[in-house]
Scaffold this motif. Structure first.
Motif, PDB file in Angstrom:
ATOM      1  N   LEU A 194      52.803  59.610  44.771  1.00 42.05           N
ATOM      2  CA  LEU A 194      53.436  58.323  44.484  1.00 42.05           C
ATOM      3  C   LEU A 194      52.978  57.254  45.489  1.00 42.05           C
ATOM      4  CD1 LEU A 194      55.879  56.998  43.006  1.00 42.05           C
ATOM      5  CD2 LEU A 194      57.227  57.707  44.960  1.00 42.05           C
ATOM      6  N   ARG A 195      52.970  57.639  46.759  1.00 43.89           N
ATOM      7  CA  ARG A 195      52.591  56.680  47.799  1.00 43.89           C
ATOM      8  C   ARG A 195      51.134  56.276  47.644  1.00 43.89           C
ATOM      9  NH1 ARG A 195      55.694  59.696  52.839  1.00 43.89           N
ATOM     10  NH2 ARG A 195      57.723  58.725  52.501  1.00 43.89           N
ATOM     11  N   SER A 196      50.270  57.203  47.245  1.00 45.45           N
ATOM     12  CA  SER A 196      48.865  56.798  47.126  1.00 45.45           C
ATOM     13  C   SER A 196      48.657  55.945  45.871  1.00 45.45           C
ATOM     14  CB  SER A 196      47.929  58.001  47.188  1.00 45.45           C
ATOM     15  OG  SER A 196      48.138  58.795  46.068  1.00 45.45           O
ATOM     16  N   GLU A 197      49.482  56.140  44.852  1.00 44.60           N
ATOM     17  CA  GLU A 197      49.328  55.327  43.628  1.00 44.60           C
ATOM     18  C   GLU A 197      49.990  53.952  43.751  1.00 44.60           C
ATOM     19  OE1 GLU A 197      50.472  57.495  40.106  1.00 44.60           O
ATOM     20  OE2 GLU A 197      49.059  59.117  40.557  1.00 44.60           O
ATOM     21  N   HIS A 198      50.883  53.762  44.731  1.00 42.82           N
ATOM     22  CA  HIS A 198      51.579  52.481  44.920  1.00 42.82           C
ATOM     23  C   HIS A 198      51.402  52.043  46.369  1.00 42.82           C
ATOM     24  CE1 HIS A 198      53.478  54.239  41.371  1.00 42.82           C
ATOM     25  NE2 HIS A 198      53.787  53.013  41.013  1.00 42.82           N
ATOM     26  N   PRO A 199      50.204  51.556  46.717  1.00 44.26           N
ATOM     27  CA  PRO A 199      49.902  51.329  48.135  1.00 44.26           C
ATOM     28  C   PRO A 199      50.778  50.284  48.827  1.00 44.26           C
ATOM     29  CG  PRO A 199      48.045  50.691  46.711  1.00 44.26           C
ATOM     30  CD  PRO A 199      49.065  51.314  45.832  1.00 44.26           C
ATOM     31  N   GLY A 200      51.382  49.363  48.082  1.00 43.39           N
ATOM     32  CA  GLY A 200      52.194  48.333  48.740  1.00 43.39           C
ATOM     33  C   GLY A 200      53.641  48.748  48.948  1.00 43.39           C
ATOM     34  N   LEU A 201      54.020  49.877  48.355  1.00 44.53           N
ATOM     35  CA  LEU A 201      55.416  50.334  48.433  1.00 44.53           C
ATOM     36  C   LEU A 201      55.756  50.743  49.864  1.00 44.53           C
ATOM     37  CD1 LEU A 201      57.869  51.236  46.564  1.00 44.53           C
ATOM     38  CD2 LEU A 201      56.851  53.524  46.632  1.00 44.53           C
ATOM     39  N   ALA A 202      56.951  50.380  50.326  1.00 39.00           N
ATOM     40  CA  ALA A 202      57.454  50.885  51.610  1.00 39.00           C
ATOM     41  C   ALA A 202      58.560  51.883  51.302  1.00 39.00           C
ATOM     42  CB  ALA A 202      57.996  49.749  52.464  1.00 39.00           C
ATOM     43  N   THR A 203      58.637  52.944  52.091  1.00 39.43           N
ATOM     44  CA  THR A 203      59.698  53.925  51.848  1.00 39.43           C
ATOM     45  C   THR A 203      60.386  54.304  53.160  1.00 39.43           C
ATOM     46  OG1 THR A 203      58.271  55.874  52.111  1.00 39.43           O
ATOM     47  CG2 THR A 203      58.388  54.962  49.910  1.00 39.43           C
ATOM     48  N   ILE A 204      61.650  54.673  53.031  1.00 40.78           N
ATOM     49  CA  ILE A 204      62.380  55.263  54.168  1.00 40.78           C
ATOM     50  C   ILE A 204      63.012  56.557  53.672  1.00 40.78           C
ATOM     51  CG2 ILE A 204      64.194  54.987  55.888  1.00 40.78           C
ATOM     52  CD1 ILE A 204      63.942  52.033  55.696  1.00 40.78           C
ATOM     53  N   LEU A 205      62.733  57.643  54.353  1.00 40.60           N
ATOM     54  CA  LEU A 205      63.240  58.949  53.943  1.00 40.60           C
ATOM     55  C   LEU A 205      64.129  59.495  55.058  1.00 40.60           C
ATOM     56  CD1 LEU A 205      61.149  61.715  52.258  1.00 40.60           C
ATOM     57  CD2 LEU A 205      62.547  62.280  54.224  1.00 40.60           C
TER      58      LEU A 205
END
Ligand SMILES: Nc1ncnc2c1ncn2[C@@H]1O[C@H](COP(=O)(O)OP(=O)(O)OP(=O)(O)O)[C@@H](O)[C@H]1O
Length: 268
Positions: free
Chosen positions: A193-204
């Protein structure tokens, strides 16, 4: 020519959170930029969920400033802000026999069930199908919710959270209760998911370093509502700092991108 620094998606500045007279967060600061993937780690009661609720625009700080997607809490309509934040809550409560695909489509309406007489646009359907493929649950899309395992539901819920094209995705202990195979599938899905949506920021948020995807870029260690350390993952997830955070000798190693933690032998 120097590049302009990227505007943070989240800017938390010297925040205190007080509830029932108790200081839950104490002078916490954090900046998250597009493409960054943060891990929020700390023992029980450290304040991880409290911080997630601030950056998810669920509650306001008592003191200090929180800006999310350019909107400052207290000055912006937080319902409007929330529409741009994907929040994956393991306690999401679906009580009917929605199929996995229908559950994903509820992300377009922000509801738990499909609203009566609502039907998705062809674009929404295509987006749901793409996300279902990215999260690796294609074969289960027509299975009904009560028959899906916890890990399978988790992946559908991440796809659901991404339906409104959020720029920020919050994942609250997504691997809790999963067996090792389901956990590894989930983590691979998050990496994809992260590689397909490079502008996305996530907090886990997690208690367990083994539950961190290899694509984690940054980490914050919290203890007793205070930041023990924050910054690039390799600078923060060290034996010394994790030991201080959990007040227990813990040896950290990173292999093939993934982290491991075990009790460290204490030298007398
Ligand atoms: N509304 C509230 N009023 C008083 N205390 C609260 C409130 N909400 C949370 N707390 C307390 O604040 C502390 C931090 O809670 P929080 O849920 O943020 O921690 P956490 O790091 O997510 O913990 P866990 O890993 O156990 O989920 C805990 O001691 C909790 O009991």
């Amino acid at each position: 020519m120097t590049e302009a620094p990227q505007t943070p998606i989240i800017a938390v500045d010297k925040v205190d959170l007080v509830r029932s007279g108790k200081l839950l967060l104490d002078q916490v600061s954090m900046a998250v930029r597009p493409g960054e993937h943060w891990a929020l780690i700390g023992p029980n009661g450290a304040g991880k969920s409290s911080l997630l609720s601030l950056v998810g625009a669920v509650q306001h700080p008592t003191r200090g400033d929180v800006s999310v997607l350019g909107g400052r809490l207290g000055r912006t309509d937080i319902r409007e802000l929330r529409a741009h934040i994907g929040h994956v809550n393991p306690r999401h409560d679906i009580r009917t026999a929605l199929t996995g695909r229908e559950a994903v489509l509820t992300g377009a309406t922000g509801s738990i069930e499909l609203p009566p007489r609502w039907s998705p646009t062809p674009e929404q359907e295509q987006r749901a199908d793409r996300l279902i493929a990215t999260l690796g649950v294609d074969a289960l899309r027509d299975d009904v919710w009560p028959t899906l395992s916890q890990g399978e539901r988790g992946r559908f819920l991440i796809a659901r959270a991404l339906m409104p094209l959020p720029r920020l995705l919050l994942l609250d202990e997504p691997a809790t209760g999963l067996d090792v195979a389901a956990r590894e599938q989930l983590l691979s899905s998050i990496d994809r998911l992260r590689s397909e949506h490079p502008g996305l920021a996530t907090i886990l948020v997690t208690h367990h370093l083994e539950e961190l995807p290899a694509t984690t870029t940054h980490a914050m260690l919290l203890r007793g509502g205070q930041v023990v350390a924050a910054g690039e993952a390799d600078d923060v997830l060290t034996t010394k700092l994790v030991t201080a955070c959990f007040d227990q000798p813990i040896a950290i190693e990173r292999r093939d991108g993934r982290w491991g933690a075990r009790a460290a032998s204490v030298t007398p």
